[in-house]
Enzyme design. Sequence first.
Site: not given
Ligand code: GUN
Length: 294
Positions: A54, A98, A121
Amino acid sequence: MSAQIIDGKQISAEIRNELKEDTLKLKRERCITPGLAVILVGDDPASKSYVTAKERACQEIGIYSDDNRLPENTTQAELLALIRQKNNDPRIHGILVQLPLPKHIDSEAVIAAISPEKDVDGFSPISLGKLMLGQPTFLSCTPHGIIQLLLRSGVKTDGAHVVVVGRSNIVGKPVANLLFQKAAGGNATVTICHTRTKDLPSFTRQADILIAAAGVPHTITAGMVKPGAVVIDVGVNRVEDPTAAKGYRLKGDVDFDDIKEVASMITPVPGGVGPMTITMLLYNTVLSAKNALK
Ligand code: GUN
């Protein structure tokens, strides 16, 4: 005949190029750089690699990436204090925590603490509520990525029967809601199946578009797919493979090799839905920077 592959990398690259242009324009004309705070608590290897991907993607398109890596023993109060700080920081337009968080932290409380204006998100109750109501908001990234894959591949959802296998808050519930909204990429008739569904194949065989988001390999076999259906595989399962460099391979929820002989279009794993999730996070961050100018 073999199905057409829906290339998530290619579609992602198209959208990322559009976002690069938007970001340059924001910098040149409005002196604003979109900023994303990325918060990782602990040492989970999969989470670490997602977060690194990311941050790298942010840098590639010119988004300021604010990296926050906290130890496993971080308290909930410390994490909430950091979120409050980022909520009040004008350089930050998006906050990503995350998941999963360590067990001693209440994820729902943490997500709810993110300002709705920075919830890129799209996981907060406010964002998900607005998504369900069809109001403008940050759409959750994987569901929005799926809609973009369908739209940009010329798949018509209008009047189609979409079967979603999986009812998670992150994918199943929001994607089902987007698909039946009165909007482009919506207007479908949607069936949601899950672990308690009786006779799953009787539902999946009715799908014009089948979305597999169960998180279990081999959930969908070739006999469960209507000839000519479009198959979207959301699964990202790490399957042990001693011959692979990392000791594992990524496998989706669908039996790709068999199903590509039945379906008209299919997403691969990796290289299908996966790249779209990060791309739509970048999209939301740029959108948030634009919103901040209003
Ligand atoms: N963990 C697995 N997929 C995601 C996501 O799309 N966003 C976040 N914040 N955590 C995750």
